[in-house]
Design an enzyme around this catalytic site. Sequence first.
Site, mmCIF file in Angstrom:
data_model
loop_
_atom_site.group_PDB
_atom_site.id
_atom_site.type_symbol
_atom_site.label_atom_id
_atom_site.label_comp_id
_atom_site.label_asym_id
_atom_site.label_seq_id
_atom_site.Cartn_x
_atom_site.Cartn_y
_atom_site.Cartn_z
ATOM 1 N N ARG A 143 -8.715 -11.338 5.683
ATOM 2 C CA ARG A 143 -7.383 -11.781 6.132
ATOM 3 C C ARG A 143 -7.244 -11.631 7.646
ATOM 4 O O ARG A 143 -7.716 -10.638 8.218
ATOM 5 C CB ARG A 143 -6.291 -10.966 5.430
ATOM 6 C CG ARG A 143 -6.140 -11.366 3.970
ATOM 7 C CD ARG A 143 -5.169 -10.485 3.243
ATOM 8 N NE ARG A 143 -5.851 -9.469 2.459
ATOM 9 C CZ ARG A 143 -5.240 -8.488 1.811
ATOM 10 N NH1 ARG A 143 -3.938 -8.377 1.864
ATOM 11 N NH2 ARG A 143 -5.932 -7.616 1.117
ATOM 12 N N HIS A 180 0.828 -1.218 0.000
ATOM 13 C CA HIS A 180 0.000 0.000 0.000
ATOM 14 C C HIS A 180 0.858 1.261 0.000
ATOM 15 O O HIS A 180 0.392 2.339 0.355
ATOM 16 C CB HIS A 180 -0.893 0.097 1.260
ATOM 17 C CG HIS A 180 -2.226 -0.577 1.121
ATOM 18 N ND1 HIS A 180 -2.987 -0.893 2.217
ATOM 19 C CD2 HIS A 180 -2.937 -0.961 0.054
ATOM 20 C CE1 HIS A 180 -4.108 -1.472 1.830
ATOM 21 N NE2 HIS A 180 -4.092 -1.525 0.505
#
Length: 392
Positions: free
Chosen positions: A236, A177
């Site tokens: 996740r 990210h």
Amino acid sequence: MIILSINAGSSSLKFTGFDMPSEKVLISGVFERIGIDGSFYTIKLNGEKIKKEVELKSHEDAVRILTEELVNYNIVKDLSEIKGVGHRVVHGGDKYADSIVIDKNVTDTIRELFHLAPLHNPANLMGIEAFQEYIPEATAVAVFDTGFPQSMPEENYLYAVPYEWYEKYGVRRYAFHGISHQYITEYMQKFLGKENVNLITCHLGNGSTIYSIKDGKCFDTSLSFSTNSGLVMGTRSGDIDPFVVPYVMKESGMSMEEVLNTLNKKSGLLGVSGVSSDSRDIEDGIKEGNERCILAQKLFVNRIVGYIAKLCCPLKKVDAICFAGGIGENSIMTRKQIIEGLSSLGVELDEEANNVRGEFKLITKEGSKIPCYIVPTDEEVMIARDTYKLID
Ligand code: AMP
């Protein structure tokens, strides 16, 4: 000058066409379900959204159709007007701190790193190769999600494992990210009028990550070796003790692949709530009094507060805490819970100011020890900016 910003996933390809350097968005859209039945694409232009169902066997089909549509919709008369194509590449290992013009060395490296990002790098490379075929004259640029965090000091990215694991196998904390966190950092540098900003940047979405920024550079993150590390995410698990994996294999009879797949795709908000990976559904569940949704949200917020507190300490002075991503920009409830969880740091929410979605805004009271802001992120423009910079 027209530049395309591309984000190719395993079954999708997102695109945005920019006029640069004005950064005006000319067209954007996404091809979905590539290689799967029921494929389609949507295009946004002039405030309209157009959806077309079409067979997409491969990324190459998507790129071929995109190039045709760019001409059909008069974005360009000829493809030679597209001077650059910037590609988001998830894993650059520790080879690339900055974006780079793609040549054979770069594509070889992206391929060599398949084992570190098996879900992402092969798809990124498919996108690059398809554009090389259809728009070969445009300068192709790789913008790495792992680039910005390359500034982390050794003591933050190394694990306390035998040093040869790092040297021989590249076992270290990477962080992803990066494109989004860099955008937020640059935005805040401009807003605060200084380069050497100290920030906590929270990108909270389907995937969630937190960075600490020291003197305008990434200093530490919530991430670790894989994209499953750190915070609780949509599907996740985030951090778990590695010894859980062999234990569950032994107890359940599942293979390693099955356990890892469960940690990636059936955990997080979905795994705990049993309802959904989508935070809007979790919020609805909470309103209906669903205990497991309440619990999933508590876990989500608890890890975020914990990481913010941990990452704040070494910075000494923190100029701002920033919220971005689908949840960070839009979930009034989640921001409120996080900021209330940070009260021991002297952070004070302004409830009224927090009552907004998707706009840049200060959401803490004037006396708050650390101001908190919503900073809508824009990874696409970041990719276009880097591509523009690298065009001769
Ligand atoms: P992203 O991966 O950044 O696109 O973010 C996706 C996440 O943002 C999903 O969990 C969505 O539920 C969440 N999200 C988007 N809009 C809202 C909203 N209005 N309120 C709460 N969560 C939202």
